[in-house]
Design a protein around this motif. Structure first.
Motif, PDB file in Angstrom:
ATOM      1  N   ILE B  14      31.002  19.262   1.600  1.00 36.92           N
ATOM      2  CA  ILE B  14      30.623  18.350   2.693  1.00 36.92           C
ATOM      3  C   ILE B  14      30.085  19.158   3.858  1.00 36.92           C
ATOM      4  N   MET B  15      30.805  20.267   4.165  1.00 41.14           N
ATOM      5  CA  MET B  15      30.353  21.138   5.250  1.00 41.14           C
ATOM      6  C   MET B  15      29.025  21.787   4.870  1.00 41.14           C
ATOM      7  N   ALA B  16      28.905  22.186   3.582  1.00 38.61           N
ATOM      8  CA  ALA B  16      27.670  22.846   3.133  1.00 38.61           C
ATOM      9  C   ALA B  16      26.466  21.908   3.256  1.00 38.61           C
ATOM     10  N   LEU B  17      26.696  20.602   3.070  1.00 37.57           N
ATOM     11  CA  LEU B  17      25.598  19.639   3.254  1.00 37.57           C
ATOM     12  C   LEU B  17      25.103  19.686   4.700  1.00 37.57           C
ATOM     13  N   GLY B  18      26.051  19.872   5.623  1.00 38.71           N
ATOM     14  CA  GLY B  18      25.685  20.010   7.033  1.00 38.71           C
ATOM     15  C   GLY B  18      24.884  21.275   7.277  1.00 38.71           C
ATOM     16  N   TYR B  23      20.215  24.866   8.247  1.00 45.01           N
ATOM     17  CA  TYR B  23      19.616  26.110   7.769  1.00 45.01           C
ATOM     18  C   TYR B  23      18.350  25.865   6.961  1.00 45.01           C
ATOM     19  N   LYS B  24      18.433  24.923   6.042  1.00 41.77           N
ATOM     20  CA  LYS B  24      17.308  24.754   5.112  1.00 41.77           C
ATOM     21  C   LYS B  24      16.258  23.781   5.665  1.00 41.77           C
ATOM     22  N   LYS B 182      15.811  18.088  16.764  1.00 44.07           N
ATOM     23  CA  LYS B 182      16.757  19.181  16.511  1.00 44.07           C
ATOM     24  C   LYS B 182      18.162  18.783  16.937  1.00 44.07           C
ATOM     25  N   ILE B 183      18.254  18.124  18.103  1.00 45.77           N
ATOM     26  CA  ILE B 183      19.572  17.726  18.604  1.00 45.77           C
ATOM     27  C   ILE B 183      20.231  16.760  17.613  1.00 45.77           C
ATOM     28  N   VAL B 184      19.449  15.788  17.134  1.00 43.44           N
ATOM     29  CA  VAL B 184      19.979  14.834  16.149  1.00 43.44           C
ATOM     30  C   VAL B 184      20.452  15.565  14.897  1.00 43.44           C
ATOM     31  N   GLY B 185      19.630  16.504  14.409  1.00 48.16           N
ATOM     32  CA  GLY B 185      19.981  17.256  13.203  1.00 48.16           C
ATOM     33  C   GLY B 185      21.257  18.048  13.379  1.00 48.16           C
ATOM     34  N   LEU B 186      21.394  18.716  14.520  1.00 43.82           N
ATOM     35  CA  LEU B 186      22.592  19.516  14.773  1.00 43.82           C
ATOM     36  C   LEU B 186      23.814  18.617  14.874  1.00 43.82           C
ATOM     37  N   GLY B 187      23.655  17.435  15.478  1.00 46.81           N
ATOM     38  CA  GLY B 187      24.761  16.496  15.566  1.00 46.81           C
ATOM     39  C   GLY B 187      25.229  16.073  14.181  1.00 46.81           C
ATOM     40  N   LEU B 188      24.278  15.701  13.345  1.00 45.42           N
ATOM     41  CA  LEU B 188      24.576  15.269  11.978  1.00 45.42           C
ATOM     42  C   LEU B 188      25.300  16.381  11.214  1.00 45.42           C
ATOM     43  N   ALA B 189      24.756  17.608  11.301  1.00 43.70           N
ATOM     44  CA  ALA B 189      25.302  18.741  10.554  1.00 43.70           C
ATOM     45  C   ALA B 189      26.741  19.019  10.966  1.00 43.70           C
ATOM     46  N   PHE B 192      29.242  16.497   9.697  1.00 44.45           N
ATOM     47  CA  PHE B 192      29.646  16.824   8.321  1.00 44.45           C
ATOM     48  C   PHE B 192      30.688  17.936   8.308  1.00 44.45           C
ATOM     49  N   ALA B 193      30.464  19.003   9.105  1.00 42.52           N
ATOM     50  CA  ALA B 193      31.393  20.138   9.125  1.00 42.52           C
ATOM     51  C   ALA B 193      32.774  19.694   9.609  1.00 42.52           C
ATOM     52  N   SER B 194      32.784  18.871  10.657  1.00 43.35           N
ATOM     53  CA  SER B 194      34.051  18.411  11.213  1.00 43.35           C
ATOM     54  C   SER B 194      34.790  17.501  10.223  1.00 43.35           C
ATOM     55  N   LEU B 195      34.021  16.648   9.549  1.00 41.56           N
ATOM     56  CA  LEU B 195      34.602  15.764   8.535  1.00 41.56           C
ATOM     57  C   LEU B 195      35.242  16.597   7.427  1.00 41.56           C
ATOM     58  N   ALA B 196      34.534  17.660   6.995  1.00 40.84           N
ATOM     59  CA  ALA B 196      35.076  18.545   5.954  1.00 40.84           C
ATOM     60  C   ALA B 196      36.371  19.186   6.428  1.00 40.84           C
ATOM     61  N   GLY B 197      36.397  19.650   7.699  1.00 42.50           N
ATOM     62  CA  GLY B 197      37.613  20.251   8.248  1.00 42.50           C
ATOM     63  C   GLY B 197      38.768  19.259   8.251  1.00 42.50           C
ATOM     64  N   GLY B 198      38.435  18.008   8.611  1.00 45.20           N
ATOM     65  CA  GLY B 198      39.462  16.968   8.629  1.00 45.20           C
ATOM     66  C   GLY B 198      40.040  16.719   7.248  1.00 45.20           C
ATOM     67  N   ILE B 199      39.165  16.616   6.249  1.00 45.25           N
ATOM     68  CA  ILE B 199      39.636  16.370   4.881  1.00 45.25           C
ATOM     69  C   ILE B 199      40.441  17.568   4.383  1.00 45.25           C
ATOM     70  N   CYS B 200      39.985  18.776   4.753  1.00 48.78           N
ATOM     71  CA  CYS B 200      40.700  19.994   4.368  1.00 48.78           C
ATOM     72  C   CYS B 200      42.135  19.949   4.909  1.00 48.78           C
ATOM     73  N   ALA B 201      42.271  19.550   6.188  1.00 46.20           N
ATOM     74  CA  ALA B 201      43.600  19.467   6.792  1.00 46.20           C
ATOM     75  C   ALA B 201      44.440  18.400   6.092  1.00 46.20           C
ATOM     76  N   GLN B 202      43.799  17.259   5.718  1.00 43.61           N
ATOM     77  CA  GLN B 202      44.559  16.199   5.049  1.00 43.61           C
ATOM     78  C   GLN B 202      45.034  16.660   3.674  1.00 43.61           C
ATOM     79  N   GLN B 203      44.239  17.500   3.020  1.00 44.29           N
ATOM     80  CA  GLN B 203      44.619  17.982   1.697  1.00 44.29           C
ATOM     81  C   GLN B 203      45.766  18.987   1.799  1.00 44.29           C
ATOM     82  N   GLN B 204      45.682  19.911   2.793  1.00 42.14           N
ATOM     83  CA  GLN B 204      46.727  20.938   2.941  1.00 42.14           C
ATOM     84  C   GLN B 204      47.931  20.422   3.712  1.00 42.14           C
TER      85      GLN B 204
END
Lengths: 257, 295
Positions: B14-18, B23-24, B182-189, B192-204
């Motif tokens: 999920i974070m990598a999609l961001g 990056y890409k 660019k601002i919109v893109g960075l927000g979106l990315a 995704f990273a924050s969502l991944a962190g949240g799910i990571c915390a819920q899993q651990q």
């Protein structure tokens, strides 16, 4: 239509290399005029285009478009009404997107870029017709990425894309300079056709004196930030390449070359 | 073991999609994900401990992460700070903010409900698949997010995002502000990273302040592996490649740790991550074709 009033432009302000390019420069472009601009390097041709588009700041002066002062407007806002084709064919298209996607992007100029689908299927046939007009076979390659096309094909697409939506003003910045003679000829012919068909007000900067003579209904020669030759209408039609060359030589002698 | 690796791979996907967006697509190296990943985790620790519904927490983490990304974008675009530095500034600032949100450096919430405990599938699954129930839930989430991103990239706004990365001049010609895109893109990315962190915390079921270290490297590695491995499979979407790349990368890390298990400890993880990333960069020779900008 477009008016440059008392333009002052300096480069390297505040350093020992400070140079003055425009010192009280004035130009009025009338509706449906097609102006060819010639001049040596550093004479201010591209700077003039950049000033009209707002790509570079200026020290003093006003730019009026359709009676509205746009001096303070940012570049992207001004370009809503202006189409611009650059010398580098890569600037006018997006290499990572397909021809169809590029055409859709260009078609949406002036409209909101929202969350509706990027491609409007009803418009595809229209895009095909526009590309068929180029006679390069691009209409059968709609799903090909633009990055694999040749410079000439891309420049042709840039031309079509920049004139796809209604614009007030077309700017051609040495748009044939990076192409081989045959392709340049083709792009120039297309330019002439498009400008005529859409009745566009146009400024074209070129180093090709023949194009400057053959195309357009007004001819400007620039030198050190001044207009040294301005021929309109009938006078322009009678102008030959020799006249321009002679003028060029006179200027060079003045400079001591 | 395999299940854990795939779980980790899916969460980081999920974070990598961001990272793929910045990056890409946008060609902006964004380091703020190192701060927004733990930001999502910190928010999760706070809200889950308070008993907020874990699914609502997911939405919250995305939104707050997106705001952090927008701030990076504003620093870069409006204040004209270089993209790399803007990311570093936000990442550094977020460290303190994350500590304030979570209250302390480690927060555990073992007894609270998470998306995994609330997941109804564990009652219907056959016994041999129970081990994979988290994998199934995560796969569903990742696929939904991937499809949403694919869909977005096909919209007019998505087209603008894609064109901004490869030719800024064209965006200006279209009468649009490339800075805003660019601002919109960075927000979106960063959402995704924050969502991944949240799910990571819920899993651990815990938050740790250092869990964001190396996020950007993992993200970049996943994007680069995924896209270069599936380079010749033209019908495959980049987003799919990135998701698989993330799982592959986590598998590589697990293998590397397993092979040198006698000497390696958990603290060596970042060294392994970094070395593996270097190897990937050298092998794939990730080069990009961009339109040179004028002036």
């Amino acid at each position: 239509m477009v008016e440059l009033k008392n333009i002052y432009k300096y480069y390297n302000t505040g350093t020992v290399n400070e140079t003055c390019l425009f010192n009280n420069f004035n130009l009025e472009v009338k509706k449906e005029q097609f102006i060819s601009v010639v001049g040596s390097n550093g004479s201010g041709k591209t700077s003039m285009l950049n000033i009209i588009c707002g790509s570079i700041p200026l020290e003093k002066g006003n730019i009026i478009m359709d009676g509205k002062d746009i001096t303070k407007e940012r570049e992207y806002k001004r370009l809503k009404n202006i189409g611009r084709v650059y010398q580098n064919p890569a600037f006018g298209t997006c290499p990572d997107m397909t021809i169809l996607e590029n055409m859709s992007l260009a078609d949406n100029k002036g409209k909101p870029f929202n969350l509706s689908f990027g491609i409007n299927k009803k418009r595809i046939d229209y895009y095909r017709d526009c590309l068929r007009f180029l006679n390069l076979g691009l209409e059968d390659k709609m799903d090909v990425k633009v990055g694999v096309l040749s410079g000439g094909q891309r420049q042709a697409m840039s031309l079509v894309m920049s004139t796809l939506t209604p614009i007030k003003f077309l700017i051609l910045d040495e748009h044939t300079a990076a192409l081989d003679p045959k392709t340049a000829e083709l792009i120039m012919e297309l330019t002439g056709k498009i400008v005529k068909e859409k009745k566009l007000t146009t400024i074209m900067v070129t180093h090709n004196l023949r194009y400057a003579v053959e195309y357009g209904n007004r001819l400007l020669m620039m030198h050190q930030g001044n207009i040294v030759m301005d021929k309109v209408g009938k006078e322009k039609e009678e102008t030959q390449i020799e006249h321009i060359l002679n003028m060029f030589n006179e200027i060079s002698i003045e400079c001591g070359n | 073991m395999i299940a854990t690796t795939i779980e980790q791979g899916l969460i980081y996907a999920i974070m990598a999609l961001g990272v793929y967006i910045t990056y890409k697509i946008l060609d902006v190296p964004d380091l703020s994900v190192d701060g927004t990943f733990p930001l999502g985790a910190a928010l999760t620790a706070l809200y889950i401990s308070k008993g907020v519904n874990p699914y609502i927490v997911l939405v919250l983490t995305f939104l707050v992460g997106a705001i952090a990304g927008v701030i990076t974008g504003i620093i870069h675009v409006k204040l004209k700070v270089r993209d790399l530095l803007a990311g570093i500034i936000v990442m550094t600032g977020l460290y303190s903010i994350n500590l304030r949100i979570a209250g302390r450096a480690n927060v555990a919430f073992y007894n609270q409900d998470t998306i995994f405990t609330l997941f109804p599938l564990n009652k219907i699954l056959p016994e041999q698949l129970v081990e994979y129930e988290r994998v199934i839930l995560l796969a569903i989430i990742v696929i939904i997010l991937k499809l949403l991103l694919d869909l977005y990239l096909k919209t007019k706004s998505g087209y603008l995002l894609r064109a901004t990365g490869s030719n800024k001049t064209l965006i200006t010609s279209l009468g649009k502000d490339s800075g805003l895109v660019k601002i919109v893109g960075l927000g979106l990315a960063n959402g995704f990273a924050s969502l991944a962190g949240g799910i990571c915390a819920q899993q651990q079921k815990f938050f740790d302040i250092s869990m964001g270290t190396g996020t950007v490297v993992i993200g970049l590695a996943s994007v680069i592996i995924g896209i270069s491995v599936f380079k010749y499979i033209t019908f495959m979407k980049h987003t799919t490649s990135v998701v698989i790349g993330s799982i592959l990368y986590k598998a590589c890390i697990s293998l590397a740790i397993a092979k040198i298990t006698i000497k390696a400890s958990a603290s060596d993880l970042n060294l392994i991550t970094a070395i593996l990333f270097l190897i990937i960069l050298v092998i794939t020779k990730d080069k990009k074709r961009r339109v040179r900008q004028n002036g």
